[in-house]
Enzyme design. Structure first.
Site, PDB file in Angstrom:
ATOM      1  N   LYS A 158       0.827  -1.209   0.000  1.00  0.00           N
ATOM      2  CA  LYS A 158       0.000   0.000   0.000  1.00  0.00           C
ATOM      3  C   LYS A 158       0.860   1.257   0.000  1.00  0.00           C
ATOM      4  CE  LYS A 158      -3.862  -1.969   2.667  1.00  0.00           C
ATOM      5  NZ  LYS A 158      -4.697  -1.829   3.875  1.00  0.00           N
ATOM      6  N   TYR A 202      -2.448  -9.821   3.602  1.00  0.00           N
ATOM      7  CA  TYR A 202      -3.711  -9.564   2.912  1.00  0.00           C
ATOM      8  C   TYR A 202      -4.817 -10.413   3.523  1.00  0.00           C
ATOM      9  CZ  TYR A 202      -7.214  -9.169  -0.785  1.00  0.00           C
ATOM     10  OH  TYR A 202      -8.371  -8.949  -1.480  1.00  0.00           O
ATOM     11  N   HIS A 208     -15.684  -4.428   6.333  1.00  0.00           N
ATOM     12  CA  HIS A 208     -15.188  -3.080   6.634  1.00  0.00           C
ATOM     13  C   HIS A 208     -16.037  -2.563   7.798  1.00  0.00           C
ATOM     14  CE1 HIS A 208     -13.967   1.199   5.574  1.00  0.00           C
ATOM     15  NE2 HIS A 208     -14.982   1.367   6.394  1.00  0.00           N
ATOM     16  N   ARG A 291     -12.537  13.313   9.726  1.00  0.00           N
ATOM     17  CA  ARG A 291     -13.628  14.175   9.257  1.00  0.00           C
ATOM     18  C   ARG A 291     -14.969  13.555   9.633  1.00  0.00           C
ATOM     19  NH1 ARG A 291     -12.212  10.954   4.732  1.00  0.00           N
ATOM     20  NH2 ARG A 291     -13.958   9.581   4.239  1.00  0.00           N
TER      21      ARG A 291
HETATM   22  C1  MV4 Z   1      -6.822  -4.315   2.859  1.00  0.00           C
HETATM   23  C2  MV4 Z   1      -7.552  -5.427   2.373  1.00  0.00           C
HETATM   24  C3  MV4 Z   1      -7.139  -6.686   2.771  1.00  0.00           C
HETATM   25  N1  MV4 Z   1      -6.060  -6.822   3.560  1.00  0.00           N
HETATM   26  N2  MV4 Z   1      -5.757  -4.522   3.658  1.00  0.00           N
HETATM   27  C4  MV4 Z   1      -9.142  -0.986   0.334  1.00  0.00           C
HETATM   28  C5  MV4 Z   1      -9.171   0.487   0.497  1.00  0.00           C
HETATM   29  C6  MV4 Z   1      -8.248   0.793   1.578  1.00  0.00           C
HETATM   30  N3  MV4 Z   1      -8.809   1.794   2.397  1.00  0.00           N
HETATM   31  C7  MV4 Z   1      -8.025  -0.483   2.303  1.00  0.00           C
HETATM   32  N4  MV4 Z   1      -8.478  -1.522   1.458  1.00  0.00           N
HETATM   33  C8  MV4 Z   1      -8.228  -2.834   1.725  1.00  0.00           C
HETATM   34  N5  MV4 Z   1      -7.175  -3.058   2.551  1.00  0.00           N
HETATM   35  C9  MV4 Z   1      -5.387  -5.744   3.992  1.00  0.00           C
HETATM   36  N6  MV4 Z   1      -4.326  -5.921   4.787  1.00  0.00           N
HETATM   37  C10 MV4 Z   1      -8.661  -5.197   1.551  1.00  0.00           C
HETATM   38  C11 MV4 Z   1      -8.987  -3.885   1.210  1.00  0.00           C
HETATM   39  C12 MV4 Z   1     -10.158  -3.730   0.373  1.00  0.00           C
HETATM   40  C13 MV4 Z   1     -11.328  -3.165   0.857  1.00  0.00           C
HETATM   41  C14 MV4 Z   1     -11.415  -2.659   2.155  1.00  0.00           C
HETATM   42  C15 MV4 Z   1     -12.575  -2.116   2.631  1.00  0.00           C
HETATM   43  C16 MV4 Z   1     -13.697  -2.071   1.818  1.00  0.00           C
HETATM   44  C17 MV4 Z   1     -13.654  -2.537   0.536  1.00  0.00           C
HETATM   45  C18 MV4 Z   1     -12.477  -3.093   0.046  1.00  0.00           C
HETATM   46  C19 MV4 Z   1     -12.437  -3.587  -1.253  1.00  0.00           C
HETATM   47  C20 MV4 Z   1     -11.280  -4.123  -1.729  1.00  0.00           C
HETATM   48  C21 MV4 Z   1     -10.140  -4.197  -0.926  1.00  0.00           C
END
Ligand code: MV4
Length: 450
Positions: A158, A202, A208, A291
């Protein structure tokens, strides 16, 4: 208390802030671009100032124009809403340098949380559980491969300045690593001018879950539970609810206290959201938003509080009106985001609203800046409203959502309303058994969207 505040935003969120101000006896100043002269926020505010041409860059993002609008009208404080300048530390600093008040956190808190490596490091030290991964940044493919081998694949790379899914790449094996690492770094550089990246394990099928926090800037902070925002398309939330259907009262109290204590420790002021991935009963911090968020009304619905009123109060140096002890959850709330977009591909669909009818009745809240005859300009975000329902429990909220969607009329443009009728018919939505990938998979299967 302030006599007059300026709202540095447009659309439904500008109305949201103007409404809170009016209930508090505070005057409101709207700012607008030349494309928004007829917008509802301009009509609803006590005063308005045109701050530039249609392009956001030269209007809603123009710091000099907004500061000048404050000086012209005598507004003492600025509410940024969400998006635009809401998480711009430089804006906050300039506001203070002009003897004005930013209704939101300090420049320092925005800066720390705006860089995901420093955010994660800060939260980890405050005792907030984080996704396992690199300690700080990763500078080379070799270092990335070493970490991948230690942690086990898949891993995610990231960009520290990333957002909206940009600068984020999954590596499923050591062979993938070079490409994923270099792509994440290049996207960070080109999108945010910052090529620093970090690595995490991952998580394959999380939810979320985000915790709403609120601080007074003087060492007191509370949490207002969680929102489950797993239903997203291309990192845009579509459907949000509170409480989260998978979170128990014990889990809520535990992660909530961890977050509130962390915010108290740093003297956080105002509203904030601490984002987690939730998998197998564990919370993993990913980032913090400094925010008010689009989906804040679901939290307001279940707690019966006015978060914008509280933001204005603490910015004026007054205490919060709630304590952790008197914050009790009542029922269930769901928000759906109504976008001016045409299905199945979600293409923007601006244009003139020939007929608008908002739903009403018990437990229904419609936050929208639409009106009959309004023309949605093509220059801005396609969000045209939020329908929020509240019920005594989740089934009641779901059936109320269906009823309210049935009353809603937005004619003249295409909207995402049909999507919600279809989603309500889905077993996974009815049971709440979804994760961050469910919606994209459903869209692919049912609308051919990819
Ligand atoms: C992740 C993840 C899986 N594992 N981190 C996507 C946006 C960013 N704010 C963080 N995201 C993700 N981080 C780890 N270690 C999967 C995502 C992600 C995701 C996260 C929240 C809501 C929708 C998503 C869609 C795809 C990937």
């Amino acid at each position: 208390m302030f006599k007059k505040i300026l709202v540095a935003n447009r659309g439904e969120i500008a109305l949201r802030v103007i409404r809170a101000a009016r209930e508090m006896g505070i005057g409101s100043v709207a700012v607008h671009s030349t494309a928004d002269s007829d917008a509802m926020h301009v009509r609803m505010a006590d005063e308005s100032v045109c701050i530039g041409p249609p392009s956001s860059q030269h209007s809603y993002l123009s710091i000099p124009a907004i500061i000048a609008a404050c000086e012209i009208t005598g507004a003492e404080a600025i509410h940024p809403g969400y998006g635009f300048l809401s998480e711009n530390a430089n804006f906050v600093q300039i506001i203070q340098d002009h003897g004005l008040t930013f209704i939101g956190p300090t420049a320092e808190h925005i800066r720390v949380m705006g860089d995901k490596i420093t955010a994660k490091d800060t939260m980890k030290k405050l005792g907030v559980p984080c996704v396992p991964g690199s300690e700080g940044g990763v500078g080379s493919v070799e270092e990335a491969r070493k970490l991948g081998a230690e942690m086990g694949y898949p891993v995610i790379i990231k960009a520290t300045a990333g957002g909206g899914g940009k600068g984020m790449k999954v590596a499923t094996s050591a062979d993938d690593m070079e490409k994923a690492f270099l792509t994440a770094r290049a996207e960070g550089k080109s999108n945010f001018g910052n090529d620093e990246v970090y690595i995490e394990k991952y998580l394959t099928t999380p939810r979320h879950i985000e915790i709403q926090v609120f601080g007074d800037g003087k060492g007191r902070a509370v949490h207002l539970g969680e929102r489950d925002c797993s239903l997203q398309r291309r990192h845009q939330k579509v459907f949000e609810e509170a409480p989260g259907p998978a979170i128990s009262p014990e889990e809520r109290a535990r992660i909530g206290k961890t977050c509130a204590d962390a915010m108290a420790d740093i003297n956080y002021i105002g509203a904030g959201t601490i984002e987690f991935l939730y998998e197998n009963g564990e919370f993993y911090f990913i980032e913090m938003n400094t925010r008010l968020q689009v989906e804040h009304p679901v939290t307001e619905g279940i707690f019966g509080v006015d978060l914008v009123r509280e933001q204005i109060r603490v910015a004026a140096g007054l205490p919060m009106e709630f304590t952790q002890e008197n914050l009790k959850i009542n029922g269930h709330a769901i928000e759906v985001r109504l976008n001016a977009e045409k299905l199945p591909d979600f293409r923007p669909s601006p244009g003139r609203i020939s007929q608008y009818h908002a739903p009403g009745g018990l437990g229904v809240r419609m936050d929208s800046a639409l009106y009959d005859g309004y023309s949605i300009p093509p220059y801005y975000d396609s969000l045209i409203g939020k329908l929020i329902v509240h019920g005594r429990d989740r089934p009641e909220a779901l059936s109320r959502l269906g009823r309210a969607l049935g009353e809603l009329i937005i004619d003249g443009i295409d909207t995402t309303i049909p999507l919600f009728h279809a989603l309500l018919a889905e077993e996974a939505v009815q049971t709440g058994e979804y994760n961050i990938h469910w919606l994209e998979h459903w869209l692919e299967t049912n609308l051919g969207d990819s």
